[in-house]
Design a protein around this motif. Structure first.
Motif, short mmCIF file in Angstrom:
data_model
loop_
_atom_site.label_atom_id
_atom_site.label_comp_id
_atom_site.label_asym_id
_atom_site.label_seq_id
_atom_site.Cartn_x
_atom_site.Cartn_y
_atom_site.Cartn_z
N ARG A 63 0.83 -1.21 0.00
CA ARG A 63 0.00 0.00 0.00
C ARG A 63 0.86 1.26 0.00
NH1 ARG A 63 -3.37 -3.20 3.22
NH2 ARG A 63 -2.45 -2.53 5.19
N ARG A 64 2.11 1.15 0.39
CA ARG A 64 2.99 2.31 0.53
C ARG A 64 4.02 2.44 -0.58
NH1 ARG A 64 0.94 1.06 5.06
NH2 ARG A 64 0.80 2.56 6.74
N CYS A 65 4.33 1.34 -1.24
CA CYS A 65 5.39 1.33 -2.24
C CYS A 65 4.87 0.69 -3.53
CB CYS A 65 6.58 0.51 -1.74
SG CYS A 65 7.21 1.02 -0.14
N THR A 66 5.36 1.16 -4.64
CA THR A 66 4.95 0.59 -5.92
C THR A 66 6.05 -0.24 -6.58
OG1 THR A 66 5.58 2.63 -7.06
CG2 THR A 66 3.27 2.42 -6.38
N GLU A 67 7.21 -0.29 -5.96
CA GLU A 67 8.33 -1.06 -6.51
C GLU A 67 8.38 -2.43 -5.82
OE1 GLU A 67 12.04 1.15 -6.55
OE2 GLU A 67 10.83 2.98 -6.38
N PRO A 68 8.23 -3.51 -6.59
CA PRO A 68 8.23 -4.85 -5.98
C PRO A 68 9.48 -5.15 -5.16
CG PRO A 68 7.48 -4.98 -8.24
CD PRO A 68 7.96 -3.57 -8.02
N LEU A 85 15.01 -9.97 -7.68
CA LEU A 85 13.86 -10.87 -7.68
C LEU A 85 13.78 -11.64 -8.99
CD1 LEU A 85 11.16 -8.48 -6.21
CD2 LEU A 85 12.34 -10.33 -5.03
N GLY A 86 13.32 -12.88 -8.89
CA GLY A 86 13.08 -13.68 -10.08
C GLY A 86 11.78 -13.24 -10.75
N ARG A 87 11.55 -13.70 -11.96
CA ARG A 87 10.34 -13.30 -12.70
C ARG A 87 9.07 -13.64 -11.95
NH1 ARG A 87 11.83 -15.13 -18.79
NH2 ARG A 87 13.31 -13.44 -19.20
N ASP A 88 9.00 -14.86 -11.39
CA ASP A 88 7.79 -15.27 -10.66
C ASP A 88 7.57 -14.40 -9.43
OD1 ASP A 88 7.36 -17.25 -12.52
OD2 ASP A 88 8.18 -18.86 -11.27
N GLU A 89 8.65 -14.14 -8.69
CA GLU A 89 8.53 -13.30 -7.50
C GLU A 89 8.12 -11.88 -7.88
OE1 GLU A 89 11.87 -14.78 -4.40
OE2 GLU A 89 12.61 -14.14 -6.36
N LEU A 90 8.72 -11.37 -8.95
CA LEU A 90 8.40 -10.04 -9.42
C LEU A 90 6.94 -9.96 -9.84
CD1 LEU A 90 9.76 -7.31 -9.95
CD2 LEU A 90 10.17 -8.08 -12.29
N ALA A 91 6.46 -10.95 -10.57
CA ALA A 91 5.06 -10.96 -11.02
C ALA A 91 4.10 -11.04 -9.83
CB ALA A 91 4.83 -12.13 -11.97
N GLU A 92 4.44 -11.87 -8.84
CA GLU A 92 3.58 -11.99 -7.66
C GLU A 92 3.51 -10.67 -6.90
OE1 GLU A 92 3.43 -14.20 -3.34
OE2 GLU A 92 4.65 -15.10 -4.91
N LEU A 93 4.65 -10.02 -6.70
CA LEU A 93 4.65 -8.74 -5.98
C LEU A 93 3.96 -7.65 -6.79
CD1 LEU A 93 8.12 -8.78 -4.27
CD2 LEU A 93 5.89 -8.82 -3.16
N GLU A 94 4.12 -7.65 -8.11
CA GLU A 94 3.41 -6.67 -8.94
C GLU A 94 1.91 -6.87 -8.82
OE1 GLU A 94 5.25 -7.34 -12.73
OE2 GLU A 94 6.70 -5.72 -12.43
N ALA A 95 1.47 -8.14 -8.76
CA ALA A 95 0.04 -8.42 -8.59
C ALA A 95 -0.45 -7.94 -7.22
CB ALA A 95 -0.23 -9.92 -8.75
N ILE A 126 0.88 -5.52 -5.41
CA ILE A 126 0.90 -4.05 -5.45
C ILE A 126 -0.33 -3.55 -6.19
CG2 ILE A 126 2.10 -2.06 -6.46
CD1 ILE A 126 4.74 -3.59 -5.76
N ASP A 127 -0.65 -4.18 -7.31
CA ASP A 127 -1.83 -3.80 -8.08
C ASP A 127 -3.10 -4.02 -7.27
OD1 ASP A 127 -2.99 -2.81 -10.53
OD2 ASP A 127 -3.74 -4.85 -10.85
N ALA A 128 -3.15 -5.12 -6.53
CA ALA A 128 -4.34 -5.42 -5.72
C ALA A 128 -4.52 -4.41 -4.60
CB ALA A 128 -4.23 -6.83 -5.14
N GLU A 129 -3.46 -3.76 -4.17
CA GLU A 129 -3.54 -2.78 -3.10
C GLU A 129 -3.81 -1.37 -3.61
OE1 GLU A 129 -3.81 -3.40 0.10
OE2 GLU A 129 -3.67 -5.53 -0.39
N ARG A 130 -4.09 -1.22 -4.91
CA ARG A 130 -4.39 0.10 -5.47
C ARG A 130 -5.54 0.78 -4.73
NH1 ARG A 130 -4.84 -0.46 -11.34
NH2 ARG A 130 -2.60 -0.52 -11.19
N PRO A 131 -6.66 0.08 -4.44
CA PRO A 131 -7.72 0.76 -3.67
C PRO A 131 -7.25 1.20 -2.29
CG PRO A 131 -8.56 -1.26 -4.69
CD PRO A 131 -7.07 -1.25 -4.89
N GLY A 132 -6.40 0.40 -1.67
CA GLY A 132 -5.86 0.78 -0.36
C GLY A 132 -5.00 2.03 -0.46
#
Length: 182
Positions: free
Chosen positions: A27-32, A95-105, A107-113
């Motif tokens: 909710r505070r950071c946008t960088e995975p 971060l690996g691709r999978d880890e990066l994708a999971e954290l990006e998801a 971060i995206d899910a916390e956009r309303p927060g």
């Protein structure tokens, strides 16, 4: 408590709370990479101070969120002093691709927060943090009070005031949208 019992207890706490702590930072950071680093830093701090944890003084949830708040404050202080470059060069693993994708998801899910936190930006700091811990992170008001280091009664008052102010902001926004549509 024996070492293996303490390790097992900490592992349970980690598994039960790693998602909530990650969402707190998302909710505070946008960088995975930053979200991953802050989450890891929080649990490293928790692990090294686990011997001081006392369940009679608060829940593991409030204890971890207190550590997460301090971790984020330290991050901001470090960033303000331009030490971020030193930390990044200090051996952080990529971060690996999978880890990066999971954290990006996440971060995206916390956009309303994040949007809610932006609306709350004008509230006093403790009211804003109280709303976040109770309504976004799912802590009980008692746990939020422990994490913020305030009395339980003061927490309830802060939540009431914050929610009243937030309702007023939302009402004003709805009225403005209604006026625009007319």
């Amino acid at each position: 408590m024996r070492d293996h019992e303490a390790l097992a207890a900490f592992e349970r706490i980690y598994r039960d709370h790693v998602g909530a702590i990650t969402r707190f930072f998302a909710r505070r950071c946008t960088e995975p990479q930053v979200v991953a680093d802050l989450t890891a830093d929080t649990f490293v701090r928790a692990m090294t101070s686990f011997h001081t944890f006392n369940a009679s003084r608060g829940s593991p949830t409030s204890w971890l969120f207190g550590i997460a708040r301090h971790t984020f404050a330290a991050h901001l202080e470090t960033k303000a002093r331009n030490r971020v470059l030193v930390l990044k060069a200090g051996g952080r693993r990529e971060l690996g691709r999978d880890e990066l994708a999971e954290l990006e998801a996440r971060i995206d899910a916390e956009r309303p927060g994040r949007a809610l936190l932006e609306r709350l930006a004008e509230l006093p700091e403790l009211e804003r943090e109280a709303v976040e811990l109770v309504h976004l992170s799912g802590l009980a008001p008692k746990e939020a009070a422990e994490a913020l280091g305030v009395p339980k009664g003061a927490m309830r008052t802060r939540l009431y005031r914050a929610m009243a102010r937030l309702r007023a902001v939302v009402d004003d926004e709805q009225e403005a949208r209604a006026d625009e549509q007319v």
